[in-house]
Structures are given as C-alpha cells and as structure tokens.
Design a protein around this motif. Structure first.
Motif, short mmCIF file in Angstrom:
data_model
loop_
_atom_site.label_atom_id
_atom_site.label_comp_id
_atom_site.label_asym_id
_atom_site.label_seq_id
_atom_site.Cartn_x
_atom_site.Cartn_y
_atom_site.Cartn_z
N GLU A 131 40.47 39.84 23.56
CA GLU A 131 39.54 38.81 23.11
C GLU A 131 39.08 39.05 21.67
O GLU A 131 38.16 38.39 21.18
CB GLU A 131 38.31 38.76 24.03
N ARG A 132 39.72 40.00 21.01
CA ARG A 132 39.32 40.42 19.66
C ARG A 132 39.30 39.25 18.68
O ARG A 132 40.23 38.46 18.60
CB ARG A 132 40.29 41.48 19.15
N ASP A 133 38.18 39.16 17.93
CA ASP A 133 38.04 38.14 16.90
C ASP A 133 37.88 38.79 15.51
O ASP A 133 37.91 38.09 14.51
CB ASP A 133 36.82 37.26 17.21
N VAL A 134 37.69 40.11 15.49
CA VAL A 134 37.56 40.85 14.23
C VAL A 134 38.66 41.91 14.20
O VAL A 134 38.60 42.90 14.93
CB VAL A 134 36.18 41.55 14.11
N PRO A 135 39.68 41.70 13.35
CA PRO A 135 40.75 42.70 13.26
C PRO A 135 40.20 44.06 12.78
O PRO A 135 39.33 44.11 11.90
CB PRO A 135 41.70 42.12 12.21
N THR A 136 40.71 45.12 13.37
CA THR A 136 40.29 46.46 12.97
C THR A 136 40.46 46.66 11.47
O THR A 136 39.62 47.28 10.82
CB THR A 136 41.10 47.53 13.74
N GLU A 137 41.52 46.11 10.92
CA GLU A 137 41.80 46.27 9.49
C GLU A 137 40.67 45.71 8.63
O GLU A 137 40.34 46.28 7.59
CB GLU A 137 43.13 45.59 9.10
N ASP A 138 40.09 44.58 9.03
CA ASP A 138 38.97 43.99 8.28
C ASP A 138 37.79 44.94 8.26
O ASP A 138 37.14 45.14 7.23
CB ASP A 138 38.53 42.66 8.90
N ALA A 139 37.49 45.53 9.42
CA ALA A 139 36.35 46.44 9.52
C ALA A 139 36.59 47.72 8.74
O ALA A 139 35.70 48.21 8.03
CB ALA A 139 36.05 46.75 10.98
N VAL A 140 37.80 48.25 8.82
CA VAL A 140 38.14 49.47 8.08
C VAL A 140 38.03 49.23 6.58
O VAL A 140 37.46 50.04 5.85
CB VAL A 140 39.56 49.97 8.46
N GLU A 141 38.55 48.11 6.13
CA GLU A 141 38.49 47.76 4.71
C GLU A 141 37.04 47.65 4.24
O GLU A 141 36.67 48.19 3.20
CB GLU A 141 39.23 46.45 4.45
N PHE A 142 36.21 46.95 5.00
CA PHE A 142 34.80 46.80 4.65
C PHE A 142 34.11 48.17 4.61
O PHE A 142 33.35 48.48 3.69
CB PHE A 142 34.08 45.88 5.63
N ALA A 143 34.35 48.98 5.63
CA ALA A 143 33.73 50.31 5.70
C ALA A 143 34.13 51.16 4.50
O ALA A 143 33.28 51.84 3.89
CB ALA A 143 34.11 51.00 7.00
N GLU A 144 35.39 51.13 4.12
CA GLU A 144 35.85 51.90 2.96
C GLU A 144 35.20 51.41 1.67
O GLU A 144 34.76 52.21 0.85
CB GLU A 144 37.38 51.85 2.85
N GLU A 145 35.13 50.09 1.50
CA GLU A 145 34.51 49.51 0.30
C GLU A 145 33.04 49.92 0.18
O GLU A 145 32.54 50.15 -0.92
CB GLU A 145 34.59 47.98 0.33
N GLN A 146 32.35 50.00 1.31
CA GLN A 146 30.92 50.27 1.33
C GLN A 146 30.59 51.76 1.50
O GLN A 146 29.43 52.14 1.48
CB GLN A 146 30.25 49.48 2.46
N GLY A 147 31.60 52.58 1.71
CA GLY A 147 31.37 54.01 1.91
C GLY A 147 30.72 54.32 3.25
O GLY A 147 29.89 55.22 3.37
N LEU A 148 31.11 53.57 4.28
CA LEU A 148 30.55 53.75 5.62
C LEU A 148 31.54 54.51 6.49
O LEU A 148 32.74 54.47 6.26
CB LEU A 148 30.28 52.39 6.28
N PHE A 149 31.03 55.16 7.50
CA PHE A 149 31.88 55.74 8.52
C PHE A 149 32.17 54.62 9.51
O PHE A 149 31.36 53.72 9.69
CB PHE A 149 31.17 56.92 9.20
N PHE A 150 33.33 54.68 10.17
CA PHE A 150 33.72 53.59 11.05
C PHE A 150 34.31 54.11 12.35
O PHE A 150 35.02 55.12 12.36
CB PHE A 150 34.76 52.69 10.36
N SER A 151 34.01 53.39 13.42
CA SER A 151 34.60 53.69 14.72
C SER A 151 34.55 52.44 15.57
O SER A 151 33.68 51.59 15.39
CB SER A 151 33.82 54.81 15.41
N GLU A 152 35.50 52.34 16.49
CA GLU A 152 35.43 51.29 17.50
C GLU A 152 35.13 51.98 18.82
O GLU A 152 35.68 53.04 19.12
CB GLU A 152 36.73 50.49 17.58
N THR A 153 34.22 51.38 19.58
CA THR A 153 33.77 51.97 20.83
C THR A 153 33.76 50.93 21.94
O THR A 153 33.92 49.74 21.69
CB THR A 153 32.32 52.51 20.69
N SER A 154 33.52 51.43 23.13
CA SER A 154 33.29 50.55 24.27
C SER A 154 32.09 51.10 25.02
O SER A 154 32.17 52.17 25.63
CB SER A 154 34.50 50.51 25.21
N ALA A 155 30.99 50.38 24.97
CA ALA A 155 29.81 50.79 25.73
C ALA A 155 30.10 50.65 27.23
O ALA A 155 29.57 51.41 28.04
CB ALA A 155 28.61 49.94 25.34
N PHE A 156 30.97 49.73 27.59
CA PHE A 156 31.32 49.51 28.99
C PHE A 156 32.07 50.71 29.57
O PHE A 156 31.69 51.23 30.61
CB PHE A 156 32.16 48.23 29.12
#
Length: 133
Positions: free
Chosen positions: A44-69
């Motif tokens: 059901e993904r609507d946000v590609p991992t690549e988009d998030a990784v790119e944003f995190a790198e541009e902003q100097g953020l750490f990044f991870s994908e998780t499942s609270a479930f």
C-alpha cells in the motif's frame, strides 16, 4: 523522531515543515531521525523509500523504516537515536571539562546509561519514561 505513514503521501509532505520548525525552535545540536512507519504495508506504499532517503540525506537526518505493528526496526531506530544523542552529550561534556560552555548548559557530571533492548521490556520502558506533556 519525525514519523510519517508510508501509505499516506500527505504525512510525508508535512515532514519538511516539521524539520524547519524543529531547527527554528530547538537547540542546534538536536538529533533528528526520520521514520517511515507501516513498513509492513509495503503493498500500500505511497511514499517510495528513495524519496525519503533523498530527503533525509539533503536535510542531514537519520532515516529508518519501521513497523509499529510487527515491531520491525523499532528497537534499531531508538538505539540509533540514543547513540547519536549520547555522542552529542559526550561532546558537550568534553567541551565543558575543557572549560568550554556549551549553549549555557553545564554538563559536568552528566551521565547517560543505555540499556540493551533485550534487557528491558516495553512495559518497563513506559514505567521509566516521564512525559511532561
């Protein structure tokens, strides 16, 4: 930790504003981690991992994908944040011990204990946490 839902693009679209607000109002040494939650719903993904990784790198953020479930990567994300915070506090403590005042905070004698996730159940973590909100 800034958390967005990988199945809802609009939640990711708000992240840039949240980062800006944090950087405006928080200490300059803040540790920010971007978390894409609901990784268990990849179909059901609507946000590609690549988009998030790119944003995190541009902003100097750490990044991870998780499942609270399912709990996938949740411990890893928290421990990564703890490690980075520990590094920041250790650097400030070192600066203080060398006579350098860090943002007006005296960290002399500051200590952070990180407890292994296998040694502490979630219910115990909740007992230890103190929320002032």
């Amino acid at each position: 930790m800034l958390v967005y839902d990988i199945t809802k693009r609009r939640t990711f679209d708000h992240v840039a504003r949240w980062v800006e607000e944090l950087r405006t109002h928080a200490d300059s040494s803040i540790v920010i981690m971007l978390i894409g939650n609901k990784a268990d719903l990849g179909d059901e993904r609507d946000v590609p991992t690549e988009d998030a990784v790119e944003f995190a790198e541009e902003q100097g953020l750490f990044f991870s994908e998780t499942s609270a479930f399912s709990g996938d990567n949740v411990d890893t994300a928290f421990f990564r944040v703890f490690e980075e915070i520990y590094g920041v506090v250790s650097k400030k403590a070192l600066e203080c011990s060398n006579g350098i005042k860090s943002n007006g905070v005296d960290l002399k004698g500051a200590k952070i204990d990180i407890i292994s996730g296998s040694d502490l159940e979630i219910s115990e973590i909740k007992k230890l946490s103190a929320c002032s909100c």
